[in-house]
Design an enzyme around this catalytic site. Structure first.
Site, PDB file in Angstrom:
ATOM      1  N   ASP A  68     -76.858  41.583  -4.212  1.00 14.18           N
ATOM      2  CA  ASP A  68     -77.319  42.791  -4.891  1.00 14.18           C
ATOM      3  C   ASP A  68     -77.218  42.598  -6.398  1.00 14.18           C
ATOM      4  OD1 ASP A  68     -74.559  42.694  -4.964  1.00 14.18           O
ATOM      5  OD2 ASP A  68     -74.215  44.683  -4.169  1.00 14.18           O
ATOM      6  N   ASN A 127     -65.864  53.490  -0.780  1.00 12.85           N
ATOM      7  CA  ASN A 127     -66.624  54.471   0.008  1.00 12.85           C
ATOM      8  C   ASN A 127     -67.263  53.831   1.248  1.00 12.85           C
ATOM      9  OD1 ASN A 127     -68.724  52.972  -1.033  1.00 12.85           O
ATOM     10  ND2 ASN A 127     -69.789  54.673  -2.028  1.00 12.85           N
ATOM     11  N   HIS A 129     -69.179  51.086   1.310  1.00 12.90           N
ATOM     12  CA  HIS A 129     -70.460  50.378   1.129  1.00 12.90           C
ATOM     13  C   HIS A 129     -70.287  48.878   1.328  1.00 12.90           C
ATOM     14  CE1 HIS A 129     -69.991  49.962  -3.578  1.00 12.90           C
ATOM     15  NE2 HIS A 129     -69.506  48.895  -2.988  1.00 12.90           N
ATOM     16  N   GLU A 134     -75.141  52.110   0.092  1.00  8.82           N
ATOM     17  CA  GLU A 134     -74.251  53.250  -0.049  1.00  8.82           C
ATOM     18  C   GLU A 134     -74.272  54.103   1.232  1.00  8.82           C
ATOM     19  OE1 GLU A 134     -72.245  53.084  -2.380  1.00  8.82           O
ATOM     20  OE2 GLU A 134     -73.082  53.319  -4.399  1.00  8.82           O
TER      21      GLU A 134
HETATM   22  C1  F6R Z   1     -71.091  43.421  -5.083  1.00 11.10           C
HETATM   23  C2  F6R Z   1     -70.982  43.984  -3.735  1.00 11.10           C
HETATM   24  C3  F6R Z   1     -70.093  45.171  -3.531  1.00 11.10           C
HETATM   25  C4  F6R Z   1     -68.621  44.796  -3.716  1.00 11.10           C
HETATM   26  C5  F6R Z   1     -67.697  45.998  -3.471  1.00 11.10           C
HETATM   27  C6  F6R Z   1     -66.242  45.635  -3.719  1.00 11.10           C
HETATM   28  O1  F6R Z   1     -71.949  42.321  -5.097  1.00 11.10           O
HETATM   29  O2  F6R Z   1     -71.594  43.493  -2.824  1.00 11.10           O
HETATM   30  O3  F6R Z   1     -70.303  45.699  -2.241  1.00 11.10           O
HETATM   31  O4  F6R Z   1     -68.310  43.780  -2.812  1.00 11.10           O
HETATM   32  O5  F6R Z   1     -68.055  47.050  -4.327  1.00 11.10           O
HETATM   33  O6  F6R Z   1     -66.067  45.251  -5.052  1.00 11.10           O
HETATM   34  P1  F6R Z   1     -64.704  44.587  -5.556  1.00 11.10           P
HETATM   35  O7  F6R Z   1     -64.511  43.326  -4.802  1.00 11.10           O
HETATM   36  O8  F6R Z   1     -64.913  44.339  -7.015  1.00 11.10           O
HETATM   37  O9  F6R Z   1     -63.623  45.579  -5.258  1.00 11.10           O
END
Ligand code: F6R
Length: 227
Positions: A68, A127, A129, A134
């Site tokens: 993403d 959350n 995701h 989301e």
């Molecule tokens: C980013 C992604 C997100 C993160 C998630 C956790 O490329 O895919 O789903 O993996 O927001 O982020 P961290 O590891 O920074 O807590």
């Protein structure tokens, strides 16, 4: 969830994931990887970078696909720049094998044309995701543009300078894109993920917790660093 759920210290789980990526690359040099950004995969990327610099890993024929990215964001804060700085620049993966959904019209077609994703790493948001899918994202979603929730924007503030606005929009592989990957590793680092992960693992599949869709995959491993 059908797969394994393991609890380890962050350093240990990072090493295990890096070893799985290295094994995949050695067993199939043309492997396609789906890669997240953020705190969770950082330890793994650090090891992969070190092993690559020591010439233990050859990425020449591999392809890497960012899960993403932000839209309408300054280049320095994009996920592509994160992957360049934390992983790619330490490897011999050529520039034309570092893919990002911002720059490709049909990301899913491109992935399919390369033989599909062999191994995809995932983080989880507080959350629930996965990638930028989301809460409310449907199962039958392919790569698409999204509006970030306030909770995601809030939790990603830590990666931005105080005078930089967190982007409102992003582009992400869909749930179906992710489930098409031959194997999946979800890394959950940080206590703030505990509640979302518990709900994802408890089942049943619930679009309000996108990570719960992973229970539909036959080959998923969850590594977490909290009890
Ligand atoms: C980013 C992604 C997100 C993160 C998630 C956790 O490329 O895919 O789903 O993996 O927001 O982020 P961290 O590891 O920074 O807590």
């Amino acid at each position: 969830m059908a797969g394994k759920v393991l609890t380890e210290r962050y350093e240990t789980l990072s090493r295990q994931i890096a070893q799985t990526v290295a094994d995949q690359l050695k067993a199939k040099p043309t492997s396609c990887f789906g890669l997240p950004t953020g705190q969770s995969p950082k330890g793994c990327y650090k090891l992969l970078g070190a092993w690559s610099k020591a010439l233990e890993l050859n990425w020449e024929k591999a392809s890497c696909f960012a899960l993403d990215d932000y839209l309408e964001a300054e280049e320095s804060i994009t996920f592509q720049t994160f992957l360049e700085d934390n992983l790619y620049c330490h490897t011999n993966l050529s520039g034309d094998r570092r893919f990002n959904p911002r720059f490709v019209d049909d990301y899913d077609d491109l992935i399919a044309s390369r033989g599909g994703l062999d191994l995809t790493l995932l983080g989880i948001g507080a959350n629930g995701h996965i990638a930028f899918n989301e809460p409310g994202t449907p199962l039958e979603s392919w790569t698409h543009c999204i509006w970030l929730t306030e909770s995601t924007r809030d939790s990603n503030k830590r990666y931005f300078g105080s005078n930089v606005t967190v982007p409102h929009r992003g582009i992400t592989m869909g749930i179906r894109t992710i489930l098409e990957s031959k194997s999946l590793i979800l890394v959950a680092s940080g206590n703030n993920k505990k509640r979302a992960l518990e709900r994802a693992l408890a089942g049943p599949v619930d679009p309000s917790i996108p990570a719960s869709f992973l229970s539909l995959h036959p080959n998923v491993t969850v590594l977490k660093d909290f009890n």
